[in-house]
Structure formats: C-alpha cells, structure tokens
Design a protein around this motif. Sequence first.
Motif, short mmCIF file in Angstrom:
data_model
loop_
_atom_site.label_atom_id
_atom_site.label_comp_id
_atom_site.label_asym_id
_atom_site.label_seq_id
_atom_site.Cartn_x
_atom_site.Cartn_y
_atom_site.Cartn_z
N ARG A 169 0.84 -1.21 0.00
CA ARG A 169 0.00 0.00 0.00
C ARG A 169 0.87 1.25 0.00
O ARG A 169 0.61 2.21 -0.72
N GLY A 170 1.91 1.23 0.83
CA GLY A 170 2.81 2.38 0.89
C GLY A 170 3.53 2.62 -0.42
O GLY A 170 3.65 3.76 -0.88
N PHE A 171 3.99 1.55 -1.05
CA PHE A 171 4.70 1.70 -2.32
C PHE A 171 3.75 2.10 -3.44
O PHE A 171 4.17 2.77 -4.40
N ARG A 172 2.49 1.73 -3.33
CA ARG A 172 1.52 2.16 -4.34
C ARG A 172 1.37 3.68 -4.30
O ARG A 172 1.28 4.34 -5.34
N ILE A 173 1.39 4.25 -3.09
CA ILE A 173 1.36 5.72 -2.95
C ILE A 173 2.67 6.32 -3.45
O ILE A 173 2.68 7.33 -4.16
N ALA A 174 3.79 5.69 -3.06
CA ALA A 174 5.10 6.21 -3.47
C ALA A 174 5.27 6.19 -4.98
O ALA A 174 5.99 7.01 -5.55
N GLN A 175 4.58 5.26 -5.64
CA GLN A 175 4.68 5.20 -7.10
C GLN A 175 4.14 6.44 -7.79
O GLN A 175 4.56 6.76 -8.91
N THR A 176 3.23 7.14 -7.15
CA THR A 176 2.74 8.39 -7.72
C THR A 176 3.91 9.37 -7.89
O THR A 176 4.03 10.06 -8.90
N ILE A 177 4.79 9.40 -6.88
CA ILE A 177 5.95 10.30 -6.92
C ILE A 177 6.98 9.79 -7.92
O ILE A 177 7.53 10.57 -8.72
N SER A 178 7.26 8.48 -7.90
CA SER A 178 8.29 7.96 -8.81
C SER A 178 7.85 8.05 -10.27
O SER A 178 8.67 8.33 -11.16
N ALA A 179 6.56 7.85 -10.54
CA ALA A 179 6.06 7.99 -11.91
C ALA A 179 6.14 9.44 -12.37
O ALA A 179 6.49 9.72 -13.52
N ALA A 180 5.85 10.38 -11.47
CA ALA A 180 5.97 11.80 -11.80
C ALA A 180 7.42 12.16 -12.10
O ALA A 180 7.72 12.91 -13.04
N ALA A 181 8.33 11.61 -11.30
CA ALA A 181 9.76 11.88 -11.52
C ALA A 181 10.22 11.32 -12.86
O ALA A 181 11.00 11.94 -13.58
N MET A 182 9.71 10.14 -13.20
CA MET A 182 10.04 9.53 -14.49
C MET A 182 9.51 10.37 -15.65
O MET A 182 10.20 10.60 -16.65
N ALA A 183 8.27 10.86 -15.53
CA ALA A 183 7.68 11.69 -16.58
C ALA A 183 8.44 13.01 -16.73
O ALA A 183 8.63 13.51 -17.84
N LEU A 184 8.88 13.56 -15.61
CA LEU A 184 9.68 14.80 -15.66
C LEU A 184 10.99 14.55 -16.41
O LEU A 184 11.41 15.36 -17.25
N GLY A 185 11.63 13.41 -16.13
CA GLY A 185 12.87 13.07 -16.83
C GLY A 185 12.64 12.85 -18.31
O GLY A 185 13.49 13.20 -19.14
N HIS A 186 11.49 12.27 -18.66
CA HIS A 186 11.16 12.06 -20.08
C HIS A 186 11.03 13.41 -20.80
O HIS A 186 11.55 13.59 -21.90
N GLY A 187 10.35 14.37 -20.17
CA GLY A 187 10.24 15.70 -20.77
C GLY A 187 11.59 16.38 -20.88
O GLY A 187 11.90 17.04 -21.88
#
Length: 331
Positions: A169-187
């Motif tokens: 459950r905790g990592f599911r929440i943390a994935q919101t941050i890691s996915a955002a960081a990944m999208a930022l790096g893609h841009g």
Amino acid sequence: MDTFALVMTIAVALFFTYTNGFHDSANAIATSVSTRALTPKAALAMAAVMNLLGAFLGSGVAKTVSKGLIATPTGNQGMGVLFAGLAGAVVWNLVTWYFGLPSSSTHALFGGLVGAALAGGTTVYWNGVVDKVIVPMFLSPVVGLVVGYLIMLAILWFFRRSNPHKAKRGFRIAQTISAAAMALGHGLQDAQKTMGVVVLALVINDPARGYGIPVWVKIVCALMMSLGTYAGGWRIMRTLGRRIIELDPPQGFAAETTSAGILYATSYLFKVPVSTTHVITSAIMGVGATRRVKAVRWGVAKNIVGGWFITMPAAGAVGAVCYYVVRLAFG
C-alpha cells in the motif's frame, strides 16, 4: 530561403514530438497503471503535465542534437535533409507503435537524421554519433538493469520484516511520486531533442541567428509532447506493464526511481541524449530478475532488444528514401 520549406520542416518536427509523446507515454506510466497505483486517465494527465515541466528544465541535450551530430546543412537542400530525417523518424515511430514494440524515438530521430544526411551529402560527425548516441545506447540499458536490480534488492532487505500488505500500500502511494519523476525526466530528455532539431532548421533558414533556443520553441515542443502523451500509447503500455513481467508496487517504484535517476544524470551531468524506452525497459528487467531470473519473460525482452538494434539503421534507411523522394518532388 524558402519559408514554406521552413514551416513544413518545423511542422513535421512538431508531429514527431507528438508521436514521441504517445509512443513513449508508456515509459512513464506503464508500471504505475499495471500495479494499479494510478488509473490510466490520471496517469496520462500527470505524465502530460510533468513532461511539460521537464521540457523547460534544461538545454544541454538540445545543444548536443543541434550541433554535435551532423554538420549544419545549408539552403533548401539542407532543409530537405532535415525534413527527410524527421519523416524517417516519424514513419518508424508509427510502425513500432502499431506493433506495440517499445523502440526508441530517440534513436529513430538520430537514425533518420544520419540516413538523410548521408543521402544528401551532409557531413556526419561520427565521433559525436559514437560518443553521444552509440555509447549511451549500449551503456544506459546495462546501467538500468544493474541499478534496478540493486535498488530492488535494497528495498527487499529494508522491508524484509514489514507487513507485505502494508508495504505494498505504501509503495503504491510512493509510485505516484516515482512515476511523476520519471515523466519529468522524459520531458527533460525527449522534448529537448526536438528543440534541437527546430533550432537547426532555424539556423539553416538564417545562419546568423546562432544556436540559442527561443522561448516559443520550448513552449510549442513541450505542448506537442504533452498532447501526444495524453493521447496515450496503450499498445506499448501493455508490453511494458504486463508482458515482460507482472510487477507489484515495490517493483514498479524501484524501476521508475532507477529510470528517473539515470535520465537526470544523463541530462544534467553528461548532456547526452539517451532513450527513455531503453532505460525503463532494462530497469524493469533488472527489478524483475530479483524475484527469480525465470520470472522475466526473456523471449519478449529479446524481441524488444532486437528492435533497439534495428531502430537506427531502419530509420536511417527510411530517412534516406524520404530524402530522395523530396529531391524528386521539389528538385
């Protein structure tokens, strides 16, 4: 210089950015969607916004693209080289998207440009191609594989005594941050590549203007990539999110964190263009291998890696053909 040729070249560059967005949107969000950390619509919206922000956070990759790979071609012939190279990249993006293959838009672009440059008699800086494209193409997946494996091992060790359900459950929440960081790096990486090509078109049109990146170029490239991202890339998302390995939230977090770190390092420290597709795919493989090596569907992985190796020469061939078509049509 023919203004129509300039406008058409910038238009196809922006369309390439759009295809890059929907082709590579899966890079940022496939793991989050597959682990149900985010709904598809929420993930796409978040990725579109973060891609937009990332496009404004640097310029090193754009300068490498505009000055480091081919000599600046001149006149209408030079604009034809640029147009054909972009057309080759777009065609390859659409073909691989249709078949759901997560190939690299980055290497499609560089392959198209090099193929068109060779066909048009434009000098290719082979040292730059090797140092800035070929070497990172081989190194970044290896780094992604190894770092993803090590980060996942660290997560397993630190949370070895935790309640598995609470940890997920905790990592599911943390994935919101890691996915955002990944999208930022893609841009940060991919929007800059198109900026570099648009700047090259502007220099061909007016050699005295220099290689600075106008604000309007940053804005339109960022917006087109965000629009493409929001359009989605469901075929490729299915390959990354499910077919390589079934991921759980800790694994998704590890893969996205690994990828984001590599994208930031290559953008800011080394200023080299790397493929977000290569990085996230190899990170997923590395993370999955911690479960057990056979958990990764290596047959699917082999097909993906095979696609990586043929992307540059295939896009280069299409770019060369497009150049000859342009010459026949417009002289």
